[in-house]
Design a protein around this motif. Structure first.
Motif, short mmCIF file in Angstrom:
data_model
loop_
_atom_site.label_atom_id
_atom_site.label_comp_id
_atom_site.label_asym_id
_atom_site.label_seq_id
_atom_site.Cartn_x
_atom_site.Cartn_y
_atom_site.Cartn_z
N GLU A 1 -14.40 21.13 8.83
CA GLU A 1 -14.12 19.71 8.45
C GLU A 1 -13.33 18.83 9.08
N VAL A 2 -13.66 17.54 9.18
CA VAL A 2 -12.79 16.53 10.04
C VAL A 2 -12.03 15.63 9.23
N LEU A 3 -10.67 15.61 9.63
CA LEU A 3 -9.66 14.94 8.84
C LEU A 3 -10.04 13.38 9.10
N ALA A 4 -10.55 12.81 7.77
CA ALA A 4 -10.82 11.55 7.83
C ALA A 4 -9.67 10.56 7.39
N ILE A 5 -8.79 11.04 6.60
CA ILE A 5 -7.72 9.98 6.20
C ILE A 5 -6.52 10.70 5.66
N GLU A 6 -5.08 10.32 6.07
CA GLU A 6 -3.92 10.84 5.44
C GLU A 6 -3.55 9.76 4.58
N GLY A 7 -3.23 10.14 3.17
CA GLY A 7 -2.37 9.21 2.29
C GLY A 7 -1.16 9.61 2.01
N PHE A 8 -0.32 8.86 1.73
CA PHE A 8 1.12 9.09 1.43
C PHE A 8 1.82 8.34 0.25
N GLU A 9 2.03 8.97 -0.53
CA GLU A 9 2.87 8.40 -1.88
C GLU A 9 4.34 8.86 -2.18
N THR A 10 5.19 8.02 -2.48
CA THR A 10 6.54 8.28 -3.05
C THR A 10 6.41 7.91 -4.67
N ARG A 11 6.71 8.95 -5.30
CA ARG A 11 6.72 8.56 -6.98
C ARG A 11 8.12 9.16 -7.52
N VAL A 12 8.23 8.31 -8.64
CA VAL A 12 9.60 8.38 -9.43
C VAL A 12 9.31 8.96 -10.76
#
Length: 143
Positions: free
Chosen positions: A104-115
């Motif tokens: 598998e190839v890493l295509a995207i890193e997504g980051f969230e902060t939630r409250v």
């Protein structure tokens, strides 16, 4: 931490004129993936809202790091997990992988902060942060 992996088929409607995924579509996929992570921990969103008397866990910050594009017909794997808890907020990372002959190839890193929020006690038309329950932290921390 608890990790959830799900496969998503990239549809024609996800793509822009260049034939690659229009980046806001990924953020929709990440939002859905966060809900799937909570389901793996044992709660569908409506159950979580009812059990803890909350409005939800809205996103207050997000960003993405795009490494490899995806096109219509690709199957991607979205891996999601909470990386940090604070009193009333938490961070989620989403890693998008594309299958490759060598893995598998890493295509995207997504980051969230939630409250974690509920109706404001003084004005039910507003929301107010609330401490994240220990049970939620425990289940999402289980590996």
């Amino acid at each position: 931490m608890l990790v959830n992996r799900r496969t998503v088929r990239i549809e024609w409607a996800d793509c822009d004129m260049a034939g690659i995924v229009f980046y806001p579509r990924y953020f929709e996929m990440f939002d859905t993936s966060t809900h799937h992570l909570f389901e793996k921990a044992g709660w569908k969103k409506r159950e979580l809202i009812r059990e803890f008397d909350i409005v939800g866990y809205p996103m207050v910050d997000t960003r993405g790091k795009f490494l490899v594009p995806s096109t219509a017909g690709d199957d991607i794997i979205i891996e999601s997990q909470v990386t940090e808890f604070r009193k009333s907020s938490f961070d989620v990372i989403h890693k998008v992988f594309k299958p490759d002959p060598q893995g598998e190839v890493l295509a995207i890193e997504g980051f969230e902060t939630r409250v974690w929020v509920a109706k404001h006690p003084d004005d039910p038309s507003r929301i107010k942060s609330r401490p994240i329950p220990e049970e939620v932290i425990r289940r999402l921390s289980a590996g």
